[in-house]
Write a protein that holds these residues in place. Structure first.
Motif, short mmCIF file in Angstrom:
data_model
loop_
_atom_site.label_atom_id
_atom_site.label_comp_id
_atom_site.label_asym_id
_atom_site.label_seq_id
_atom_site.Cartn_x
_atom_site.Cartn_y
_atom_site.Cartn_z
N MET A 92 41.52 37.76 27.75
CA MET A 92 41.99 37.72 29.01
C MET A 92 40.74 38.01 30.13
N ASP A 93 40.10 38.92 29.69
CA ASP A 93 38.91 39.13 30.63
C ASP A 93 37.82 38.25 30.87
N ALA A 94 37.91 37.24 29.48
CA ALA A 94 36.95 36.12 29.68
C ALA A 94 37.50 35.01 30.86
N VAL A 95 38.90 34.97 30.72
CA VAL A 95 39.62 34.20 31.53
C VAL A 95 39.50 34.54 32.94
N ALA A 96 39.70 35.60 33.24
CA ALA A 96 39.73 36.21 34.52
C ALA A 96 38.50 36.16 35.28
N ASP A 146 50.17 36.76 30.15
CA ASP A 146 49.67 37.48 31.36
C ASP A 146 48.25 36.82 31.79
N TYR A 147 48.25 36.21 32.94
CA TYR A 147 46.92 35.51 33.30
C TYR A 147 45.84 36.58 33.92
N GLY A 148 46.24 37.72 34.27
CA GLY A 148 45.28 38.50 34.65
C GLY A 148 45.40 38.60 36.01
N PHE A 149 44.19 38.90 37.06
CA PHE A 149 44.16 39.03 38.33
C PHE A 149 43.30 37.73 38.65
N TRP A 150 43.76 36.94 39.39
CA TRP A 150 43.25 35.58 40.06
C TRP A 150 42.92 35.81 41.41
N CYS A 151 41.77 35.70 41.90
CA CYS A 151 41.45 35.97 43.16
C CYS A 151 42.16 34.95 44.16
N LEU A 206 26.45 36.82 47.46
CA LEU A 206 26.62 37.99 48.02
C LEU A 206 26.94 38.84 46.61
N GLY A 207 27.36 38.47 45.49
CA GLY A 207 27.51 39.46 44.41
C GLY A 207 28.59 40.34 44.48
N TYR A 208 29.81 40.11 45.29
CA TYR A 208 31.02 40.76 45.49
C TYR A 208 31.75 40.86 44.13
N SER A 209 32.65 41.71 43.70
CA SER A 209 33.49 41.59 42.80
C SER A 209 34.80 42.40 43.21
N PHE A 210 35.88 42.30 42.66
CA PHE A 210 37.01 42.95 42.94
C PHE A 210 38.23 42.95 41.83
N MET A 211 38.56 43.81 41.27
CA MET A 211 39.49 43.99 40.05
C MET A 211 38.91 43.09 38.89
N GLY A 212 37.44 43.15 38.70
CA GLY A 212 36.75 42.68 37.58
C GLY A 212 36.49 41.14 37.62
N VAL A 213 36.80 40.52 38.91
CA VAL A 213 36.57 39.30 39.18
C VAL A 213 35.59 38.92 40.12
N ARG A 214 34.56 38.09 39.84
CA ARG A 214 33.59 38.10 40.72
C ARG A 214 33.61 37.09 42.07
N ASN A 258 35.37 50.58 42.58
CA ASN A 258 34.78 50.39 41.55
C ASN A 258 34.88 51.75 40.84
N LEU A 259 35.72 51.88 39.76
CA LEU A 259 36.02 53.09 39.01
C LEU A 259 34.70 53.51 38.17
N THR A 260 33.92 52.72 37.79
CA THR A 260 32.73 53.18 36.98
C THR A 260 31.96 53.93 37.79
N ALA A 261 31.50 53.44 39.07
CA ALA A 261 30.80 54.22 40.18
C ALA A 261 31.21 55.37 40.42
#
Length: 529
Positions: free
Chosen positions: A20-24, A163-168, A178-186, A370-373
């Motif tokens: 699903m992460d690939a899908v999202a 579960d399709y995951g999050f779709w922007c 701009l290189g933005y991302s939100f909830m793993g979606v570019r 961003n949780l990693t940051a």
């Protein structure tokens, strides 16, 4: 036998779902796209939707999975096979957010007609193509199934099994450069000013932060100006308190600027074009946001490092009994660490483009989405500072107490040492309690951020016309009080510096400064000792 082996392996690939992460990550909008699959050309429909029900995230992947069926289609084992396969691998996309699923009748007919041919090759009907999973319908093509609905229906039992995951949402779509991302979606950004709180709550929070920032700015500025009046008064080991106060003076100044700017810097204005809402500023393309981030993050980290250096100087004075001159010889090293380490962290974050606008306070910071940051650039360095500082502080206090107990001192010197130990203890508590509270708030955010985001998607999915989460196990909303406490403690941590300079001697110096007289008038204003 070679043909049998190839066909068997190929058929097994049909059952492998793409993660699903690939899908999202590959799709960020529900959009219909022209059919490019060779087998599905010339059908009564010419647009499809990806990912399909087998989680093939693009038509190239679906084409590879369909390859084993080409011989059966060419042999025309069933007139329904081609229609069924295309309805499964390239579902009809009739309108935004709606796709179709193959009808059970097509599946049963194709399976019945081609079963013997498949049996000749020793291949069973794939589980993913179980006919009981498809809706019962009478039309040549299946009816549209609304993937935006999470309700279980008899027409579409398969629509609630993914579960399709999050779709922007296209309202939150951002230009790719701009290189933005939100909830793993570019190419996506959170809504602004904040996705969790109402306008009324945000207004209250903004004024709350503004008032606290003014108080902290006043306290730290007073400490710094007191130092400027008499620089020689604050020598090592207590000199780091001044630099510590300067750091939090800059932190409070940035928050005050955020209060004045509201969300003009932390948010991108809504585009006049269709579907473009106000979104959170990310990255370094916004120069004002970048500047606020650099000042806020750099001095936040520098303030914590100066506190560690303060505990080091206390330790050197208490344990190996270093004098003020000996400690001052290490001043260059102290400054290199206090300004160099935060500088390296700040430049690293700039290079990684991890700047994020804060719609609550109006500033720009890191780790807000961003949780990693958050974990590596806030929790880790601040936690390390606390551990090192507390160990050195306890060792220094223990050494001072041992001196008081073992070495006979005059009563006056004994009282001075006790007062010095009390000041160290009180100052440390006034610093550590707020900092530990901030760390606790960050840890709580880190633990519940995913739940808050899933809850937000569940509540807003129909408004944004995106897939709703499937089988949400836990829902939760962040409490505004948690964020207010975090901001309060981030600012109030600079106020303890006033405690260190707040004495009758300070009053005497300020009175002398304003009245221009060194003795009599100043003594009358501050009182006699």
């Amino acid at each position: 036998m070679d043909l049998l082996w190839v066909l068997s392996v190929s058929m097994l690939t049909v059952c492998v779902a793409v993660p699903m992460d690939a899908v999202a990550g590959s799709h960020s909008l529900f959009t219909c796209e022209p059919i490019t699959l060779r087998m599905c050309q010339g059908l009564p429909y010419n647009s499809t939707f990806m990912p399909n029900v087998l989680n093939h995230y693009d038509q190239q992947t679906a084409a590879l999975a369909m390859e084993p069926f080409h011989p059966m289609v060419n042999l025309q084992c069933s007139p329904e096979l081609r229609m069924f396969l295309c309805a499964l691998y390239a579902p009809v996309c009739t309108e935004y957010g709606r796709i179709t699923l193959p009808c059970r009748r097509l599946c049963l007919q194709a399976k019945s007609d081609c079963y013997k041919l498949m049996d000749m090759f020793g291949v069973s009907w794939p589980e993913e193509m179980d006919c009981n999973r498809f809706p019962d319908c009478d039309e040549p093509y299946p009816r549209p199934v609304d993937l935006l609905s999470s309700s279980d229906t008899t027409e579409s039992p398969i629509s609630v099994q993914r579960d399709y995951g999050f779709w922007c949402p296209r309202e939150l779509k951002i230009s790719p450069e701009l290189g933005y991302s939100f909830m793993g979606v570019r190419d996506c950004s959170p809504p602004c000013p904040n996705m969790y709180f109402t306008r009324e709550e945000l207004t209250f929070a903004r004024y709350f932060i503004g008032v606290v920032s003014i108080v902290c700015l006043s306290a730290t500025l007073f400490t710094f100006l007191t130092f400027l009046i008499d620089v020689s008064r604050f020598r090592y080991p207590e000199r780091p308190i001044i630099f510590y106060a300067v750091c939090y003076m800059m932190v409070s100044l940035v928050f005050f600027l955020g209060f004045l700017l509201e969300d003009k810097v932390s948010c991108n204005a809504a585009s006049p074009g269709r579907f473009r809402a106000s979104t959170v500023t990310q990255g370094s393309h916004n120069k004002a946001c970048t500047l606020l981030f650099m000042v806020l993050y750099f001095f936040t980290m520098a303030g914590s490092v100066w506190w560690v250096i303060l505990t080091i100087t206390w330790f050197l004075a208490a344990v190996p009994k270093w004098g003020s001159e000996a400690i001052e010889k290490k001043a260059l090293l102290f400054h290199a660490c206090a300004w160099g380490i935060p500088g390296i962290l700040t430049v690293t974050l700039l290079a990684m483009n991890k700047i994020e606008g804060d719609g609550i306070s109006g500033v720009c910071f890191v780790g807000l989405y961003n949780l990693t940051a958050l974990r590596w650039f806030l929790l880790a360095p601040l936690g390390l500072d606390v551990v090192v500082g507390v160990v050195l502080l306890l060792a220094g206090i223990a050494a001072l107490n041992r001196v008081r107990m073992e070495i006979p001192l005059e009563k006056e010197n004994q009282e001075k040492l006790v007062k010095f130990m009390i000041r160290i203890g009180v100052f440390s508590v006034l610093y550590l309690v707020p900092l530990l509270t901030v760390l606790a708030c960050y840890l709580y955010e880190s633990s519940y951020r995913a739940v808050w985001e899933t809850t937000w998607v569940q509540e807003k999915c129909r408004d944004y016309h995106i897939p709703c989460p499937y089988q949400v196990e836990q829902t939760s909303h962040p409490d505004l009080v948690l964020f207010l406490i975090k901001y309060l403690m981030m600012l109030i941590v600079g106020i303890p510096s006033v405690f260190w300079v707040g004495s009758k001697k300070t009053c005497f110096e300020w009175a002398s400064f304003f009245h221009g007289k060194r003795h009599k008038d100043a003594s009358s204003l501050c009182g006699d000792n």
